[in-house]
Design an enzyme around this catalytic site. Structure first.
Site, mmCIF file in Angstrom:
data_model
loop_
_atom_site.group_PDB
_atom_site.id
_atom_site.type_symbol
_atom_site.label_atom_id
_atom_site.label_comp_id
_atom_site.label_asym_id
_atom_site.label_seq_id
_atom_site.Cartn_x
_atom_site.Cartn_y
_atom_site.Cartn_z
ATOM 1 N N LYS A 194 9.650 -0.582 14.047
ATOM 2 C CA LYS A 194 10.256 -0.202 12.766
ATOM 3 C C LYS A 194 11.382 0.812 13.003
ATOM 4 O O LYS A 194 12.468 0.709 12.417
ATOM 5 C CB LYS A 194 9.211 0.431 11.843
ATOM 6 C CG LYS A 194 8.147 -0.532 11.349
ATOM 7 C CD LYS A 194 7.175 0.168 10.402
ATOM 8 C CE LYS A 194 6.011 -0.723 10.030
ATOM 9 N NZ LYS A 194 4.992 -0.064 9.222
ATOM 10 N N GLY B 226 -4.705 -1.615 5.020
ATOM 11 C CA GLY B 226 -3.897 -2.734 4.529
ATOM 12 C C GLY B 226 -4.565 -4.075 4.762
ATOM 13 O O GLY B 226 -4.624 -4.932 3.870
ATOM 14 N N ARG B 227 -5.097 -4.296 5.963
ATOM 15 C CA ARG B 227 -5.690 -5.605 6.279
ATOM 16 C C ARG B 227 -7.090 -5.756 5.696
ATOM 17 O O ARG B 227 -7.744 -6.777 5.914
ATOM 18 C CB ARG B 227 -5.688 -5.826 7.799
ATOM 19 C CG ARG B 227 -6.333 -4.723 8.605
ATOM 20 C CD ARG B 227 -5.957 -4.820 10.079
ATOM 21 N NE ARG B 227 -6.403 -3.653 10.851
ATOM 22 C CZ ARG B 227 -5.730 -2.532 10.973
ATOM 23 N NH1 ARG B 227 -4.580 -2.384 10.364
ATOM 24 N NH2 ARG B 227 -6.204 -1.531 11.695
ATOM 25 N N LYS C 4 0.837 -1.199 0.000
ATOM 26 C CA LYS C 4 0.000 0.000 0.000
ATOM 27 C C LYS C 4 0.878 1.258 0.000
ATOM 28 O O LYS C 4 0.690 2.165 -0.789
ATOM 29 C CB LYS C 4 -0.926 -0.031 1.224
ATOM 30 C CG LYS C 4 -1.791 1.214 1.342
ATOM 31 C CD LYS C 4 -2.712 1.169 2.546
ATOM 32 C CE LYS C 4 -3.348 2.536 2.748
ATOM 33 N NZ LYS C 4 -4.268 2.577 3.885
ATOM 34 N N GLU D 83 10.516 -4.672 4.508
ATOM 35 C CA GLU D 83 10.587 -6.078 4.064
ATOM 36 C C GLU D 83 10.303 -6.173 2.564
ATOM 37 O O GLU D 83 11.034 -6.823 1.807
ATOM 38 C CB GLU D 83 9.558 -6.939 4.822
ATOM 39 C CG GLU D 83 9.857 -7.156 6.292
ATOM 40 C CD GLU D 83 9.257 -6.083 7.189
ATOM 41 O OE1 GLU D 83 8.937 -4.979 6.685
ATOM 42 O OE2 GLU D 83 9.113 -6.353 8.398
ATOM 43 N N GLU E 236 -4.704 -6.501 14.814
ATOM 44 C CA GLU E 236 -4.175 -5.197 14.385
ATOM 45 C C GLU E 236 -5.289 -4.146 14.425
ATOM 46 O O GLU E 236 -5.034 -2.967 14.651
ATOM 47 C CB GLU E 236 -3.563 -5.290 12.979
ATOM 48 C CG GLU E 236 -2.550 -4.178 12.706
ATOM 49 C CD GLU E 236 -1.812 -4.327 11.376
ATOM 50 O OE1 GLU E 236 -2.459 -4.233 10.323
ATOM 51 O OE2 GLU E 236 -0.582 -4.518 11.391
ATOM 52 N N HIS F 276 -5.120 -33.104 17.249
ATOM 53 C CA HIS F 276 -3.996 -33.944 17.659
ATOM 54 C C HIS F 276 -2.825 -33.108 18.144
ATOM 55 O O HIS F 276 -1.689 -33.578 18.201
ATOM 56 C CB HIS F 276 -3.593 -34.856 16.499
ATOM 57 C CG HIS F 276 -4.721 -35.747 16.086
ATOM 58 N ND1 HIS F 276 -4.998 -36.942 16.714
ATOM 59 C CD2 HIS F 276 -5.705 -35.565 15.176
ATOM 60 C CE1 HIS F 276 -6.073 -37.484 16.166
ATOM 61 N NE2 HIS F 276 -6.529 -36.660 15.242
#
Ligand code: F6P
Length: 512
Positions: free
Chosen positions: A480, A254-255, A197, A203, A340, A371
């Site tokens: 950051k 963003g999400r 965005k 990253e 978030e 399990h």
């Protein structure tokens, strides 16, 4: 009014005291229409809420809480395009991305037209890539919302994915991830989608630069054919030399960006019509959220249940158990969506809150979880509400599997509730453990769209009652900033002024 100052909150506190002796088994024995009263059909999703620590009286008080905190007005403000993301001064309009063309009058007609004027070329491009046999590998480079949404959806819709194309998702700055993907690629067969965005995320920028460098070293030359940027910051992409771009707007969080240009890998995977179906499913859920009475509104009922659990029964986490292997990234996707959005300790005005907000979300697909950690859900000391997601019809024809899968998901919900109390000690299951059961008829683009929009809106509901801004994420900033400082120190070896632990770690990891 702040939720904890409303009369409904006080009434819910008293109600919660009475609830200490609540037992699901007794509730079912006494209240025969419980399943009907606590079930809700919404577009493409049927929810059975009856195995929760709630009843009709609880729901009535929670609806009062919603009224007294102005939930409907807040929802309507979002759908009017008001800047409800107040700390960033932005509207919250991911829902507009799935609104049919030409369907809104007034001020929103213009952004809606922009949405469709962007969607059409994006879908056209997706079809072009689908028809391009030379492109066999699509690599999405993005992180957070620019990774989890498309990755989750491409996996979930694997039965609809075009044969002959492979999809890779690279998110981590850890070079092992990108290096492993690059090892299997050829430049002429690869399309890189750089999804960010902001086009500043370290990253993604680092991975994008490395992918570009790899492309050139391997003899690739046509960047405009092999690299596409999906971003609101087209100028930053151009600076990196990427000129093929699809844009979106700052009013898409963003999400919440799966429905925008960030969804391009999904559109390439399932085609233009499939992507339109995904949008249509989400739109159907938007309409339900907007129009259904609060009492019969599934996102409202789920979001209020979340508030009840978090603030009145002190259940601090929720386990997500999708009984469908294609939904295996749904827990991670929902983790970002909930945590978030609602992991906030101050209200919309920045004042500290005296009550809890986001629960911890976690989970794995069933039956795998059974399990692994279901032991704790059945016999641990904490009560963890579970959200089961099941799909009625399979798309494979292997005998026995789907019946076994569905039998297990029903049995787990049943076992959590019923327990086994005629045995003592290690064999004693207390039961009375709550769960929600979401049932989908078939896993299709449409039903997935509805399921995800349902989750978006339920997060809106609890965030709204809590009085927080669910659409910012200031909590990610400090790390950051510090990473930048530590990175410089890692290169220089300068530990002056660092706390002793960080200094020792830094020295410990420095290359000799
Ligand atoms: O740092 C958190 C965050 O901003 C998320 O909200 C977002 O989904 C992710 O990083 C990626 O951001 P971008 O798409 O701008 O690269």
């Amino acid at each position: 009014m702040r939720c904890d100052q409303t009369p409904a909150w006080t009434a819910l506190q008293a109600h919660a005291d009475n609830f200490k002796s609540f037992d699901l088994r007794t509730a079912f024995a006494q209240d025969v229409p419980r399943v009907q009263a606590l079930s809700q059909q919404a577009p493409h999703v049927l929810a059975d809420l009856s195995k929760n620590h709630t009843d009709v009286a609880t729901e009535a008080l929670l609806i009062e809480l919603a009224r007294q905190t102005g939930l409907a007005a807040h929802r309507d403000a979002m759908f009017r395009g008001e800047p409800i993301n107040n700390t960033e001064g932005r509207a919250v309009m991911h829902w507009l991305l799935r609104q049919p063309e030409g369907s809104l009058p007034g001020e929103l007609a213009v952004p809606l037209q922009q949405v469709h004027d962007t969607l059409k070329p994006m879908l056209h491009y997706a079809e072009q890539i689908r028809a391009d046999a030379q492109i066999t590998d699509v690599v999405n480079i993005g992180i957070g919302g620019s990774d989890l949404g498309p990755q989750m959806a491409v996996l979930a819709l694997q039965d609809f994915v075009l044969a002959g194309k492979r999809f890779h998702f690279v998110s981590n700055v850890d070079g092992h991830e990108l290096a492993a993907v690059l090892r299997g690629l050829k430049t002429e067969n690869t399309l890189f989608l750089i999804a960010s965005k902001t086009f500043t995320t370290i990253e993604t920028m680092t991975n994008a630069r490395s992918a570009l460098a790899w492309f050139k070293v391997q003899g690739g030359s046509d960047v405009s054919r092999h690299f596409v940027a999906l971003t609101t910051h087209v100028a930053a992409a151009a600076e990196m030399g990427i000129t093929t771009t699809f844009g979106f707007w700052d009013w898409v969080g963003g999400r919440y960006s799966l429905w925008s240009a960030i969804g391009l890998p999904v559109a390439i995977a399932i085609g233009a019509q499939g992507f339109r179906d995904l949008l249509a499913g989400a739109h159907a859920m938007d309409q339900h959220f907007r129009a259904a009475p609060l009492e019969a509104n599934l996102p409202v009922r789920l979001g209020l249940l979340d508030v009840w659990y978090r603030n009145f029964l002190n259940y601090t986490s929720r386990s997500i158990a999708p009984y469908h292997s294609a939904l295996r990234r749904v827990p991670a996707y929902l983790q970002q969506l909930e945590m978030e959005s609602n992991g906030k300790r101050v209200d919309r005005h920045g004042l500290a809150l005296p009550y809890g907000t986001s629960p911890v979300l976690w989970g794995e697909p069933g039956t795998n979880g059974q399990h692994a950690y279901f032991q704790m859900l059945h016999q641990g000391t904490d009560v963890v509400p579970v959200e089961f997601i099941a799909v009625k019809k399979p798309t494979h024809s292997l005998k026995d599997h789907h019946e076994l899968l569905l039998a297990n998901v029903i049995a787990q919900a049943q076992a959590l509730m019923l327990g086994q109390t005629d045995e003592g000690g290690h064999k004693h299951f207390p039961g009375n453990r709550p769960s929600t059961f979401l049932l989908i008829d078939e896993l299709t683009p449409t039903s997935l769209g509805a399921l995800i929009a349902l989750q978006e809106h339920r997060v809106f509901v609890s965030g709204s009652v809590w009085g927080i801004n669910s659409f910012d994420q200031w909590g990610v900033e400090l790390g950051k900033v510090l990473a930048k400082d530590i990175h410089a120190r890692l290169l220089s070896g300068d530990t002056a002024g660092l706390d002793a632990s960080s200094a020792a770690l830094l020295q410990g990891v420095r290359q000799d």
